[in-house]
Design an enzyme around this catalytic site. Sequence first.
Site, PDB file in Angstrom:
ATOM      1  N   ASP A  66       2.733  11.333 -30.452  1.00 23.94           N
ATOM      2  CA  ASP A  66       2.214  10.328 -31.392  1.00 23.94           C
ATOM      3  C   ASP A  66       2.953   8.999 -31.272  1.00 23.94           C
ATOM      4  O   ASP A  66       3.979   8.909 -30.601  1.00 23.94           O
ATOM      5  CB  ASP A  66       2.280  10.862 -32.839  1.00 23.94           C
ATOM      6  N   ASN A 134       5.598  17.632 -45.435  1.00 23.56           N
ATOM      7  CA  ASN A 134       4.300  18.077 -45.959  1.00 23.56           C
ATOM      8  C   ASN A 134       3.579  19.018 -44.986  1.00 23.56           C
ATOM      9  O   ASN A 134       2.421  19.352 -45.192  1.00 23.56           O
ATOM     10  CB  ASN A 134       3.408  16.868 -46.286  1.00 23.56           C
ATOM     11  N   HIS A 136       3.050  18.330 -41.680  1.00 27.98           N
ATOM     12  CA  HIS A 136       2.340  17.718 -40.545  1.00 27.98           C
ATOM     13  C   HIS A 136       3.014  18.090 -39.221  1.00 27.98           C
ATOM     14  O   HIS A 136       4.223  18.310 -39.161  1.00 27.98           O
ATOM     15  CB  HIS A 136       2.154  16.196 -40.705  1.00 27.98           C
ATOM     16  N   GLU A 141      -1.900  15.005 -40.484  1.00 27.44           N
ATOM     17  CA  GLU A 141      -1.530  15.089 -41.893  1.00 27.44           C
ATOM     18  C   GLU A 141      -2.378  16.140 -42.618  1.00 27.44           C
ATOM     19  O   GLU A 141      -3.511  16.434 -42.202  1.00 27.44           O
ATOM     20  CB  GLU A 141      -1.770  13.723 -42.553  1.00 27.44           C
TER      21      GLU A 141
HETATM   22  C1  GLP Z   1       7.613  12.211 -37.636  1.00 23.12           C
HETATM   23  C2  GLP Z   1       6.839  12.622 -36.404  1.00 23.12           C
HETATM   24  C3  GLP Z   1       6.599  14.093 -36.388  1.00 23.12           C
HETATM   25  C4  GLP Z   1       7.898  14.831 -36.655  1.00 23.12           C
HETATM   26  C5  GLP Z   1       8.459  14.439 -37.987  1.00 23.12           C
HETATM   27  C6  GLP Z   1       9.727  15.208 -38.337  1.00 23.12           C
HETATM   28  O1  GLP Z   1       6.820  12.132 -38.779  1.00 23.12           O
HETATM   29  N1  GLP Z   1       5.586  11.978 -36.288  1.00 23.12           N
HETATM   30  O2  GLP Z   1       6.073  14.473 -35.121  1.00 23.12           O
HETATM   31  O3  GLP Z   1       7.650  16.216 -36.629  1.00 23.12           O
HETATM   32  O4  GLP Z   1       8.720  13.057 -37.903  1.00 23.12           O
HETATM   33  O5  GLP Z   1      10.804  14.369 -38.390  1.00 23.12           O
HETATM   34  P1  GLP Z   1      12.293  14.791 -38.669  1.00 23.12           P
HETATM   35  O6  GLP Z   1      12.680  15.690 -37.547  1.00 23.12           O
HETATM   36  O7  GLP Z   1      13.028  13.482 -38.639  1.00 23.12           O
HETATM   37  O8  GLP Z   1      12.328  15.459 -39.985  1.00 23.12           O
END
Ligand code: GLP
Length: 242
Positions: A66, A134, A136, A141
């Site tokens: 992404d 949440n 995702h 989402e």
């Molecule tokens: C972002 C990314 C996700 C990832 C998430 C988790 O939102 N788009 O792909 O899984 O962060 O982040 P963290 O590891 O910082 O909690």
Amino acid sequence: MKIRVFETMHDAGLYTATCLEQVLQYQPNPVLGLATGGSVVPLYEQLVRLTDDGSEWAGATTINLDEYIGLAPSHPQSYRRFMDHHLFNKLHDKPHHIYIPNGNALDLAAECEKYDQIIRNHPIDIQILGIGVNGHIGFNEPDSLLQSRTHVVKLREETIESNARFFASSDEVPRKAITVGVQAILQAKRIILLAFGEAKADIIARTIAGEVRTDIPASMLQLHADVTIVLDAASAKRLSKR
Ligand code: GLP
């Protein structure tokens, strides 16, 4: 689903880096599906260390999940910059192909189609995932339905709040992103999801032990035959010992 609980993020990162290194070592023209976020930082640190002679990367392709819409690739919080900083700039030999969605494309619909074609041309051998608070995965989402293809997504309030820690304020967090859909994720041959800390304990329990629901996108992983969930004691806290 296999569940591995480690004492530290460092140990979890080393375990996961070893799994990726095996694919790089033994799979001809390996394709790695890569993720961003705090949870994957120790993984990339260890992967750089394990592959420091560089040759492993020569025939490899990486495909990221992404990217925010509207941030220049050079913006400190773009996922392009995250990957360069934590992984690609530290490698002796860069992967043969590096794919990250272009969140600045003038025609975003065309960019999404192009990205799906890239994934069709390079079936993913191993997909790394983090998870949002949440549920995702990528930026898929929670919703009443999930998109199978790469698409533009409006980020949910809780995602903006959670990712605001990387920006000066939540106002600066982009409101939209491009993400691969659940099809690209579920078609990967193997999936490893990493989650650490107490804030993830609830969503991890619902992802692994609850129903498969579109308002918990990560629960879709229950439908895949080869998923490993990599945790620490805090994120594993709500799982029963069984
Ligand atoms: C972002 C990314 C996700 C990832 C998430 C988790 O939102 N788009 O792909 O899984 O962060 O982040 P963290 O590891 O910082 O909690």
